[in-house]
Design an enzyme around this catalytic site. Sequence first.
Site, PDB file in Angstrom:
ATOM      1  N   ASN A 178      75.247 -22.364  -0.557  1.00 24.42           N
ATOM      2  CA  ASN A 178      75.173 -21.442   0.579  1.00 24.42           C
ATOM      3  C   ASN A 178      76.606 -21.156   0.989  1.00 24.42           C
ATOM      4  O   ASN A 178      77.388 -22.084   1.165  1.00 24.42           O
ATOM      5  CB  ASN A 178      74.405 -22.124   1.731  1.00 24.42           C
ATOM      6  CG  ASN A 178      74.444 -21.317   3.005  1.00 24.42           C
ATOM      7  OD1 ASN A 178      74.722 -20.119   2.988  1.00 24.42           O
ATOM      8  ND2 ASN A 178      74.159 -21.963   4.122  1.00 24.42           N
ATOM      9  N   GLY A 179      76.978 -19.892   1.123  1.00 22.91           N
ATOM     10  CA  GLY A 179      78.346 -19.547   1.526  1.00 22.91           C
ATOM     11  C   GLY A 179      78.969 -18.606   0.516  1.00 22.91           C
ATOM     12  O   GLY A 179      78.260 -17.970  -0.279  1.00 22.91           O
ATOM     13  N   LYS A 197      67.959 -15.612   9.186  1.00 24.86           N
ATOM     14  CA  LYS A 197      67.958 -16.149  10.543  1.00 24.86           C
ATOM     15  C   LYS A 197      69.345 -16.563  10.992  1.00 24.86           C
ATOM     16  O   LYS A 197      69.741 -16.358  12.122  1.00 24.86           O
ATOM     17  CB  LYS A 197      67.011 -17.348  10.579  1.00 24.86           C
ATOM     18  CG  LYS A 197      66.919 -18.054  11.921  1.00 24.86           C
ATOM     19  CD  LYS A 197      66.109 -17.254  12.889  1.00 24.86           C
ATOM     20  CE  LYS A 197      66.020 -17.913  14.251  1.00 24.86           C
ATOM     21  NZ  LYS A 197      65.702 -16.895  15.270  1.00 24.86           N
ATOM     22  N   HIS A 204      76.618  11.638  30.015  1.00 23.76           N
ATOM     23  CA  HIS A 204      77.901  11.719  29.300  1.00 23.76           C
ATOM     24  C   HIS A 204      77.682  11.885  27.806  1.00 23.76           C
ATOM     25  O   HIS A 204      78.608  11.691  27.028  1.00 23.76           O
ATOM     26  CB  HIS A 204      78.739  10.472  29.598  1.00 23.76           C
ATOM     27  CG  HIS A 204      79.037  10.319  31.047  1.00 23.76           C
ATOM     28  ND1 HIS A 204      79.997  11.073  31.704  1.00 23.76           N
ATOM     29  CD2 HIS A 204      78.454   9.549  31.993  1.00 23.76           C
ATOM     30  CE1 HIS A 204      80.005  10.740  32.976  1.00 23.76           C
ATOM     31  NE2 HIS A 204      79.071   9.817  33.185  1.00 23.76           N
ATOM     32  N   TRP A 213      69.815 -15.690   0.289  1.00 24.99           N
ATOM     33  CA  TRP A 213      70.174 -14.418   0.908  1.00 24.99           C
ATOM     34  C   TRP A 213      71.389 -13.944   0.106  1.00 24.99           C
ATOM     35  O   TRP A 213      72.452 -14.557   0.160  1.00 24.99           O
ATOM     36  CB  TRP A 213      70.532 -14.608   2.385  1.00 24.99           C
ATOM     37  CG  TRP A 213      70.703 -13.309   3.102  1.00 24.99           C
ATOM     38  CD1 TRP A 213      69.732 -12.570   3.710  1.00 24.99           C
ATOM     39  CD2 TRP A 213      71.931 -12.582   3.293  1.00 24.99           C
ATOM     40  NE1 TRP A 213      70.267 -11.428   4.262  1.00 24.99           N
ATOM     41  CE2 TRP A 213      71.616 -11.395   4.018  1.00 24.99           C
ATOM     42  CE3 TRP A 213      73.261 -12.788   2.922  1.00 24.99           C
ATOM     43  CZ2 TRP A 213      72.580 -10.457   4.380  1.00 24.99           C
ATOM     44  CZ3 TRP A 213      74.212 -11.844   3.280  1.00 24.99           C
ATOM     45  CH2 TRP A 213      73.865 -10.694   4.000  1.00 24.99           C
ATOM     46  N   CYS A 247      70.824 -18.524   3.314  1.00 27.26           N
ATOM     47  CA  CYS A 247      70.406 -19.388   2.224  1.00 27.26           C
ATOM     48  C   CYS A 247      69.936 -20.730   2.781  1.00 27.26           C
ATOM     49  O   CYS A 247      70.538 -21.291   3.681  1.00 27.26           O
ATOM     50  CB  CYS A 247      71.493 -19.660   1.183  1.00 27.26           C
ATOM     51  SG  CYS A 247      72.067 -18.175   0.367  1.00 27.26           S
ATOM     52  N   GLU A 304      65.427  -4.301  14.126  1.00 23.39           N
ATOM     53  CA  GLU A 304      65.283  -5.350  13.102  1.00 23.39           C
ATOM     54  C   GLU A 304      63.837  -5.542  12.659  1.00 23.39           C
ATOM     55  O   GLU A 304      63.597  -5.928  11.519  1.00 23.39           O
ATOM     56  CB  GLU A 304      65.938  -6.666  13.527  1.00 23.39           C
ATOM     57  CG  GLU A 304      65.331  -7.403  14.675  1.00 23.39           C
ATOM     58  CD  GLU A 304      66.052  -8.736  14.932  1.00 23.39           C
ATOM     59  OE1 GLU A 304      65.930  -9.227  16.049  1.00 23.39           O
ATOM     60  OE2 GLU A 304      66.702  -9.278  14.031  1.00 23.39           O
ATOM     61  N   GLU A 307      68.845  -5.229  24.055  1.00 21.42           N
ATOM     62  CA  GLU A 307      68.027  -6.225  23.348  1.00 21.42           C
ATOM     63  C   GLU A 307      66.714  -5.593  22.863  1.00 21.42           C
ATOM     64  O   GLU A 307      66.267  -5.853  21.744  1.00 21.42           O
ATOM     65  CB  GLU A 307      67.772  -7.424  24.281  1.00 21.42           C
ATOM     66  CG  GLU A 307      66.862  -8.509  23.749  1.00 21.42           C
ATOM     67  CD  GLU A 307      67.351  -9.191  22.468  1.00 21.42           C
ATOM     68  OE1 GLU A 307      68.475  -8.942  22.028  1.00 21.42           O
ATOM     69  OE2 GLU A 307      66.554  -9.951  21.888  1.00 21.42           O
ATOM     70  N   ARG A 351      65.697 -18.416   6.120  1.00 18.87           N
ATOM     71  CA  ARG A 351      67.148 -18.336   5.948  1.00 18.87           C
ATOM     72  C   ARG A 351      67.554 -17.346   4.865  1.00 18.87           C
ATOM     73  O   ARG A 351      68.738 -17.086   4.663  1.00 18.87           O
ATOM     74  CB  ARG A 351      67.710 -19.713   5.589  1.00 18.87           C
ATOM     75  CG  ARG A 351      67.445 -20.757   6.637  1.00 18.87           C
ATOM     76  CD  ARG A 351      68.094 -22.058   6.272  1.00 18.87           C
ATOM     77  NE  ARG A 351      69.530 -21.975   6.392  1.00 18.87           N
ATOM     78  CZ  ARG A 351      70.206 -22.287   7.481  1.00 18.87           C
ATOM     79  NH1 ARG A 351      69.581 -22.704   8.543  1.00 18.87           N
ATOM     80  NH2 ARG A 351      71.515 -22.197   7.509  1.00 18.87           N
ATOM     81  N   LYS A 363      65.638  -5.453  18.907  1.00 14.26           N
ATOM     82  CA  LYS A 363      64.362  -5.979  18.400  1.00 14.26           C
ATOM     83  C   LYS A 363      63.648  -4.911  17.574  1.00 14.26           C
ATOM     84  O   LYS A 363      63.064  -5.198  16.529  1.00 14.26           O
ATOM     85  CB  LYS A 363      63.443  -6.409  19.562  1.00 14.26           C
ATOM     86  CG  LYS A 363      63.811  -7.716  20.204  1.00 14.26           C
ATOM     87  CD  LYS A 363      63.464  -8.886  19.325  1.00 14.26           C
ATOM     88  CE  LYS A 363      64.367 -10.076  19.484  1.00 14.26           C
ATOM     89  NZ  LYS A 363      65.783  -9.980  19.218  1.00 14.26           N
TER      90      LYS A 363
HETATM   91  O1  M6R Z   1      72.048 -18.347  15.767  1.00 14.57           O
HETATM   92  P1  M6R Z   1      72.740 -17.348  16.635  1.00 14.57           P
HETATM   93  O2  M6R Z   1      72.175 -17.312  18.023  1.00 14.57           O
HETATM   94  O3  M6R Z   1      74.232 -17.552  16.663  1.00 14.57           O
HETATM   95  O4  M6R Z   1      72.474 -15.954  15.970  1.00 14.57           O
HETATM   96  C1  M6R Z   1      73.055 -14.785  16.457  1.00 14.57           C
HETATM   97  C2  M6R Z   1      72.410 -13.555  15.869  1.00 14.57           C
HETATM   98  O5  M6R Z   1      72.543 -13.546  14.481  1.00 14.57           O
HETATM   99  C3  M6R Z   1      70.926 -13.463  16.233  1.00 14.57           C
HETATM  100  O6  M6R Z   1      70.728 -13.472  17.603  1.00 14.57           O
HETATM  101  C4  M6R Z   1      70.310 -12.152  15.642  1.00 14.57           C
HETATM  102  O7  M6R Z   1      70.881 -11.056  16.264  1.00 14.57           O
HETATM  103  C5  M6R Z   1      68.797 -12.174  15.807  1.00 14.57           C
HETATM  104  N1  M6R Z   1      68.160 -11.889  14.548  1.00 14.57           N
HETATM  105  C6  M6R Z   1      68.289 -11.157  16.762  1.00 14.57           C
HETATM  106  O8  M6R Z   1      66.914 -11.206  16.908  1.00 14.57           O
END
Ligand code: M6R
Length: 615
Positions: free
Chosen positions: A101-102, A610, A507, A75, A2, A491, A484, A27, A488
């Site tokens: 927010n929260g 984000k 395994h 969000w 949010c 998401e 990683e 956000r 990517k």
């Molecule tokens: O702001 P942060 O680095 O703490 O965020 C951690 C994760 O939420 C963030 O890296 C998330 O996995 C990304 N969307 C990945 O691309």
Amino acid sequence: MCGIVGYVGSQSALEIVMAGLKRLEYRGYDSAGVAVLADGGLAAAKKAGKFVNLEKELTERPLPTGTTGIGHTRWATHGGPTDANAHPHLDNAGRVAVVHNGIIENFACLRAELEERGHELGSETDTEVVAHLLAEEFSACADLAEAMRLVCRRLEGAFTLVAVHADEPDVVVGARRNSPLVVGVGEGEAFLASDVAAFIAHTRSAIELGQDQVVELRRDGVTVTGFDGRPADVRSYRIDWDAAAAEKGGYDYFMLKEIAEQPKAVADTLLGRIDAVGSLTLDEVRISASELREVDKVVIVACGTAFHAGLIAKYAIEHWTRIPCEVELASEFRYRDPILDQQTLVVAISQSGETMDTLMALRHAREQGARVLAICNTNGSTIPRESDAVLYTHAGPEVAVASTKAFLTQLVACYLVALYLGQVRGTKWGDEIHAVVRDLAKIGGEVERVLETMEPVRELARSLAHKNTVLFLGRHVGYPVALEGALKLKELAYMHAEGFAAGELKHGPIALIEDDLPVVVVVPSPRGRSVLHDKIVSNIQEIRARGARTIVIAEEGDEAVVPYADHLIRIPATPTLLQPLVATVPLQVFACELATARGNEVDQPRNLAKSVTVE
Ligand code: M6R
């Protein structure tokens, strides 16, 4: 999660709030809404879906002009993404508007109480109770800041709240417990936002709010108190991010721009941290050399991409310092009763500095007596503020939900921490440190070279847009790179993607290999620990023999992989431990292009936000 904006001043609040919300849309994009105080009343508009729906609504049904206003981009947590659940929420008389927010954990019993007293609540959110409670308190004290303090004392959970009341037309009030909220102070105007990006176009003077504080914004000043009403000490700071850095700058997506900015981000993160002879000068790490010599264990906590940076850091920390290093998902950490004491150095990695799981993990670590060092990209955010020390990454604002440049700079910061530990503890000779530092200084240029050769990667991604699954394999530091790459792809492309340690193949995961299944393999340098290289070449042959389509990322000059690569992506030769800095880049480009080819929203993938500010 949010985005919140508040404004009081002499300009059109609606314009300022809308421009701020546009910058905070990353956000959360389930709905957006605004409220302005005008003509002695309060006018609000809100719409489910993306911010553009609200823009359209305001074009069709404009709000009156006023100079005090608030806004929200959501969000969803409590209640689906509907118009009714969108913020702001108003009291029954339509005099108070609040954005949040929260999560307010005790909202159900507060709601029941309010309903008993005759209030009618029309949404499924936890937020709406606050508007009604504020209205009740305000009718008794006629002071919105005081009403907010009284209400906050009754709330449980994590929350940022921002409210306006039609009877106090030049006041915006905010409150903060555990969720982000920053104050911007301009000439005859003031701002509130979840992130400075919302107001850097107007002012660079900011104030950090602490926990359990209420802020009252008026044109001529800002007053901060605790929830108990006592004046609070606050820290003012200057925002060094450039307003243009939060714009797309001609790119189709923020993600593309942020990928392209990586060479500079890497260089900026090294800047000022290496002296003329190549030793490290990390003065910001306010933990003394003698304390660092006492450290007998390093524990890294982080989430998502930042967690992957931590997994890579482990290899460097253990190799360069000989201190045992554990890496743990922040969301798991405090629930398993970790063994920590004064000799444990906990490293919390976070781009936003607001990730709730990471924040809770570091609080737990400090309660157990551990020292906490934050690696963070956002000045003034909660995680660095609550840590014993901080090393900032200088990636600049990262707007795309998928983390790219923040990841590379987190790696650089981790390498610096590892080398610094090696320097103060004497586990690395000065000349060894200088050699790594020289290699690090060259990496920005190597990333640039990778970026120049990405067209075949984009072409390959487009040709795989119809696939359902892609697997990623790596060994040693290539294993977190594989994780990683898979994250990517999940998401952004919404594809089934898994990262595996290549040694684990036999395994179990090898059973997944079927005809023409794309498998990306990150190959370690043949010049480093060549046994690893040889083993992964065998792994490539094993999967290819079972029909996989092999996409091999290997350094220039590595000829051993050529016969087994259906697609070969070349990266510059780097020292083994630094390879993730170049090997990750093609995977970012690959995921971005696949998402585009599949028609997905690159900067705002579905269901994500984000900054994850709830547990
Ligand atoms: O702001 P942060 O680095 O703490 O965020 C951690 C994760 O939420 C963030 O890296 C998330 O996995 C990304 N969307 C990945 O691309």
